[in-house]
Design an enzyme around this catalytic site. Sequence first.
Site, mmCIF file in Angstrom:
data_model
loop_
_atom_site.group_PDB
_atom_site.id
_atom_site.type_symbol
_atom_site.label_atom_id
_atom_site.label_comp_id
_atom_site.label_asym_id
_atom_site.label_seq_id
_atom_site.Cartn_x
_atom_site.Cartn_y
_atom_site.Cartn_z
ATOM 1 C CG HIS A 69 51.465 58.971 48.634
ATOM 2 N ND1 HIS A 69 52.289 59.085 47.874
ATOM 3 C CD2 HIS A 69 50.279 59.736 47.947
ATOM 4 C CE1 HIS A 69 52.251 59.279 46.738
ATOM 5 N NE2 HIS A 69 50.806 59.555 46.636
ATOM 6 C CG ASP A 86 48.380 60.521 44.152
ATOM 7 O OD1 ASP A 86 49.750 60.010 44.138
ATOM 8 O OD2 ASP A 86 47.413 60.111 44.691
ATOM 9 C CB CYS A 128 55.227 60.613 47.340
ATOM 10 S SG CYS A 128 55.827 60.514 49.087
#
Length: 188
Positions: A69, A86, A128
């Site tokens: 990630h 995030d 991501c």
Amino acid sequence: RYLERNELEKEANKSAQIVLLRPSMAVLLMSSPDPQSLRSALPNFEQITHIFLPINDANNYDVTSSGTHWSLLVVSKLDGVAFHYDSMEPANIKYAKAAATKLSELLQTPLHFHEMNDCPQQDNGSDCGVFVCVAMEELLIRLLNVERAQKITMSMENRIQDKNLNSNMRTKLMKIIQGLVEQEKKRK
């Protein structure tokens, strides 16, 4: 590199001194027990106002693909703040805090860590990197369009309202990639 060539290098406003660290530099920073030992391998941060750093959740830096990630850390040296974005909050908070601590040691200045709770959230397990790229571009353009002493919002709240965010970001990145491929073909 795309953002450096197409935004940083063309920008006439040189009052914002911004550096975009590569993922490899982030790994180097995270894997080093002594951030000061990296001074010669990293850019000179003396005149830098902002640092963009991609964050990965790798636990083992000896294994190339140990992370799954990505998120983004933007450090404002002017304000002494590390902003963390995030898209799967709070997946990378531990890694972002560790990177902020190491950057604080390297810069020899305290940094206040701020989790940006208004970061758009991905709706799948694979976007991501797309989110990091788009957040980098948006925040970079904001910073380049203000005077050095002027304050701007580091919020991504306006992006949350976009119902087609993932699709729009993927489409934008595909157009950029296609444009780069065309440029390369013309160059050859």
